[in-house]
Design a protein around this motif. Structure first.
Motif, PDB file in Angstrom:
ATOM      1  N   ILE A   1       0.846  -1.204   0.000  1.00 25.32           N
ATOM      2  CA  ILE A   1       0.000   0.000   0.000  1.00 25.32           C
ATOM      3  C   ILE A   1       0.875   1.245   0.000  1.00 25.32           C
ATOM      4  O   ILE A   1       0.698   2.143  -0.825  1.00 25.32           O
ATOM      5  CB  ILE A   1      -0.950   0.002   1.210  1.00 25.32           C
ATOM      6  CG1 ILE A   1      -1.891  -1.199   1.160  1.00 25.32           C
ATOM      7  CG2 ILE A   1      -1.758   1.299   1.259  1.00 25.32           C
ATOM      8  CD1 ILE A   1      -2.696  -1.393   2.426  1.00 25.32           C
TER       9      ILE A   1
ATOM     10  N   ASP B   1       1.151   4.078   1.388  1.00 23.09           N
ATOM     11  CA  ASP B   1       0.752   5.427   1.791  1.00 23.09           C
ATOM     12  C   ASP B   1      -0.698   5.411   2.288  1.00 23.09           C
ATOM     13  O   ASP B   1      -1.543   4.714   1.719  1.00 23.09           O
ATOM     14  CB  ASP B   1       0.882   6.388   0.602  1.00 23.09           C
ATOM     15  CG  ASP B   1       0.762   7.842   1.020  1.00 23.09           C
ATOM     16  OD1 ASP B   1      -0.394   8.317   1.147  1.00 23.09           O
ATOM     17  OD2 ASP B   1       1.794   8.494   1.222  1.00 23.09           O
TER      18      ASP B   1
ATOM     19  N   ASP C   1      -2.958   7.523   1.910  1.00 23.48           N
ATOM     20  CA  ASP C   1      -3.902   7.998   0.897  1.00 23.48           C
ATOM     21  C   ASP C   1      -4.412   6.874  -0.011  1.00 23.48           C
ATOM     22  O   ASP C   1      -5.421   7.051  -0.713  1.00 23.48           O
ATOM     23  CB  ASP C   1      -3.258   9.077   0.031  1.00 23.48           C
ATOM     24  CG  ASP C   1      -2.976  10.359   0.805  1.00 23.48           C
ATOM     25  OD1 ASP C   1      -3.634  10.560   1.853  1.00 23.48           O
ATOM     26  OD2 ASP C   1      -2.111  11.138   0.386  1.00 23.48           O
ATOM     27  N   LYS C   2      -3.721   5.726  -0.004  1.00 17.14           N
ATOM     28  CA  LYS C   2      -4.100   4.619  -0.878  1.00 17.14           C
ATOM     29  C   LYS C   2      -4.927   3.549  -0.161  1.00 17.14           C
ATOM     30  O   LYS C   2      -5.289   2.539  -0.759  1.00 17.14           O
ATOM     31  CB  LYS C   2      -2.840   3.976  -1.468  1.00 17.14           C
ATOM     32  CG  LYS C   2      -2.016   4.936  -2.319  1.00 17.14           C
ATOM     33  CD  LYS C   2      -0.751   4.252  -2.844  1.00 17.14           C
ATOM     34  CE  LYS C   2       0.084   5.211  -3.680  1.00 17.14           C
ATOM     35  NZ  LYS C   2       1.331   4.582  -4.177  1.00 17.14           N
TER      36      LYS C   2
ATOM     37  N   ASP D   1      -8.669   2.827  -1.633  1.00 18.30           N
ATOM     38  CA  ASP D   1      -8.657   2.051  -2.878  1.00 18.30           C
ATOM     39  C   ASP D   1      -8.248   0.604  -2.608  1.00 18.30           C
ATOM     40  O   ASP D   1      -8.816  -0.327  -3.202  1.00 18.30           O
ATOM     41  CB  ASP D   1      -7.701   2.676  -3.896  1.00 18.30           C
ATOM     42  CG  ASP D   1      -8.241   3.973  -4.481  1.00 18.30           C
ATOM     43  OD1 ASP D   1      -9.464   4.206  -4.384  1.00 18.30           O
ATOM     44  OD2 ASP D   1      -7.433   4.752  -5.023  1.00 18.30           O
ATOM     45  N   TYR D   2      -7.294   0.417  -1.718  1.00 21.53           N
ATOM     46  CA  TYR D   2      -6.843  -0.939  -1.415  1.00 21.53           C
ATOM     47  C   TYR D   2      -7.984  -1.757  -0.817  1.00 21.53           C
ATOM     48  O   TYR D   2      -8.228  -2.896  -1.230  1.00 21.53           O
ATOM     49  CB  TYR D   2      -5.655  -0.912  -0.451  1.00 21.53           C
ATOM     50  CG  TYR D   2      -5.192  -2.300  -0.046  1.00 21.53           C
ATOM     51  CD1 TYR D   2      -4.337  -3.026  -0.862  1.00 21.53           C
ATOM     52  CD2 TYR D   2      -5.641  -2.897   1.127  1.00 21.53           C
ATOM     53  CE1 TYR D   2      -3.928  -4.305  -0.526  1.00 21.53           C
ATOM     54  CE2 TYR D   2      -5.246  -4.177   1.481  1.00 21.53           C
ATOM     55  CZ  TYR D   2      -4.382  -4.874   0.656  1.00 21.53           C
ATOM     56  OH  TYR D   2      -4.002  -6.144   0.991  1.00 21.53           O
TER      57      TYR D   2
ATOM     58  N   ASN E   1     -10.603  -2.617  -3.465  1.00 19.74           N
ATOM     59  CA  ASN E   1     -10.129  -3.644  -4.395  1.00 19.74           C
ATOM     60  C   ASN E   1     -10.104  -5.027  -3.747  1.00 19.74           C
ATOM     61  O   ASN E   1     -10.495  -6.023  -4.368  1.00 19.74           O
ATOM     62  CB  ASN E   1      -8.736  -3.286  -4.907  1.00 19.74           C
ATOM     63  CG  ASN E   1      -8.738  -2.088  -5.831  1.00 19.74           C
ATOM     64  OD1 ASN E   1      -9.761  -1.787  -6.452  1.00 19.74           O
ATOM     65  ND2 ASN E   1      -7.621  -1.385  -5.913  1.00 19.74           N
TER      66      ASN E   1
END
Length: 393
Positions: free
Chosen positions: A239, A241, A243-244, A247-248, A251
């Motif tokens: 991952i 960060d 900020d991600k 989305d992780y 998904n």
């Protein structure tokens, strides 16, 4: 018409009580882990790993002199015989650390003076030797595979501090050693988990301590048991960060995957050990001037729980592996050593269970574990297969 004569199988023995124990208890509904009557949350950070070893092996906390004695016994047994180090030097440098540790256990059996004895005192001495030597083996392998000579154990250091010293060659400060000590306390025992059951099953055959422990190490090496915090750290690295994180999570859940470190086979609330490890990870992040691994973990916990609740309509809870991953990473420990560290701690519980299985179960049980199975190999219909000679097949 429904066939009501088919046996009901309990897959994986979930929910099946197979023996009694006085060593520990896990109350999954209330999030309580108990070592011989003591809540683990009351022990971690307050007593040393050596005190937990004494508690698990001898059924009570030691007094001052008994603690001095057990520390001395462990310190005296830390050195690994030269012939075993020589064998380790011959192993491929890319060998898995858990395989090296498992291979070392039967080698240690060949040099144990008590190996042919069957009394409880001899079993206790073997337990102390294994507890003492596990950190030495793991640290020695990490250095050998990196082209360095092993660091000899320091008898003046406690178990946790000595392990960190043998890994790096530098003595850790009190805070770092204290965090590792607390982590060892938290992982020392967890009732009839997969590796403990594996050790007890082998012990039930009257095999010696080393054979039973080797089975425990083998079981722990499986990714569904001991490898979870390694995969947690790999997830965090992937991952990268905060900020991600959203989305992780999306998904992972869209693909039917799981967020490593969330969910547990027993706990229906947060694992009590996770809440002790989390602030340690945060503290080491601040010390390093980089809290991203702790921040990532916290964001994953909060957002992962919320997303799971929204999608599944039920709660999911954090487990011990979730924060131990970043804690060890902040200590500068290689990711593939996370499971061996688990073994360095859990060897205390394994050996206590082997002794209980062979010498003092809480209640009578058949000597040998021998479960039944439901044979479903219907190869030739309702009748047995007729043998056909090779020439006619």
């Amino acid at each position: 018409m429904e066939d009501t004569c088919q046996p009901v199988l309990n897959t994986g023995l979930r929910g099946v009580t197979i023996a009694s124990t006085k060593i520990s208890d896990v109350n999954g509904a209330e999030g309580k882990l108990v070592y011989r009557g003591y809540l683990v949350k009351d022990l971690a950070g307050k007593i040393s790993f050596e005190e937990v070893v004494y508690l698990l092996l001898f059924e009570r906390l030691p007094n001052s002199q008994e603690l001095v004695d057990i520390k001395k016994q462990i310190a005296e047994q830390r050195t690994v015989p030269d012939e075993i180090l020589t064998a380790m030097k011959s192993m491929p440098k890319d060998a898995l650390p858990m395989d090296v540790l498992q291979a070392a256990v039967p080698m240690l059996a060949t040099v144990d003076p008590d190996i042919r004895k069957t009394d409880v005192d001899s079993a206790g001495r073997m337990a102390i030797r294994l507890i003492a030597k596990f950190p030495t083996i793991v640290a020695a392998w990490d250095r050998l595979r990196n082209g360095k000579e092993p660091v000899a154990p320091d008898p003046n250091l406690g178990q946790a501090a000595n392990f960190l010293y043998m890994l790096s060659g530098e003595k850790p400060d009190d805070e770092l050693a204290g965090f590792m000590d607390a982590a060892l306390v938290l992982h020392a025992e967890h009732s009839f988990n997969a590796s403990t059951f594996a050790a007890r099953e082998v012990a039930s055959t009257k095999a010696h301590m080393y054979a039973a422990v080797a089975a425990g190490v083998g079981s722990l090496s499986g990714p569904l048991h001991g490898g979870a915090n390694t995969r947690v750290m790999q997830m965090l690295l992937d991952i990268g960060d905060v900020d991600k994180v959203d989305d992780y999570i999306a998904n992972i859940l869209d693909s039917g995957g799981v967020i490593m470190g969330l969910g547990h086979a027993v706990y229906q609330v947060d694992d009590p050990r996770a809440h002790i490890l989390a602030p340690m990870s945060q503290t080491l992040g601040k010390r390093a001037g980089d809290t991203r691994w702790y921040d990532l973990s916290k964001a994953l916990e909060v957002k992962g729980k919320a997303a799971f609740k929204e999608r599944k309509g039920s709660d999911i809870f954090v487990n011990v592996d979730f924060y131990s991953a970043s804690l060890y990473y902040y200590m500068g420990i290689a990711v593939d050593l996370f499971t061996p560290i688990f073994a360095i701690s859990r060897i205390a519980g394994w050996t206590a269970h082997v002794i209980e299985e062979q010498y003092g179960g809480a209640a009578a049980k058949p000597t040998l574990y021998r479960p039944e199975s439901d044979y479903v190999g219907d190869y030739c219909g309702p009748d047995e297969c007729a043998f056909v000679p090779l020439k006619d097949r």
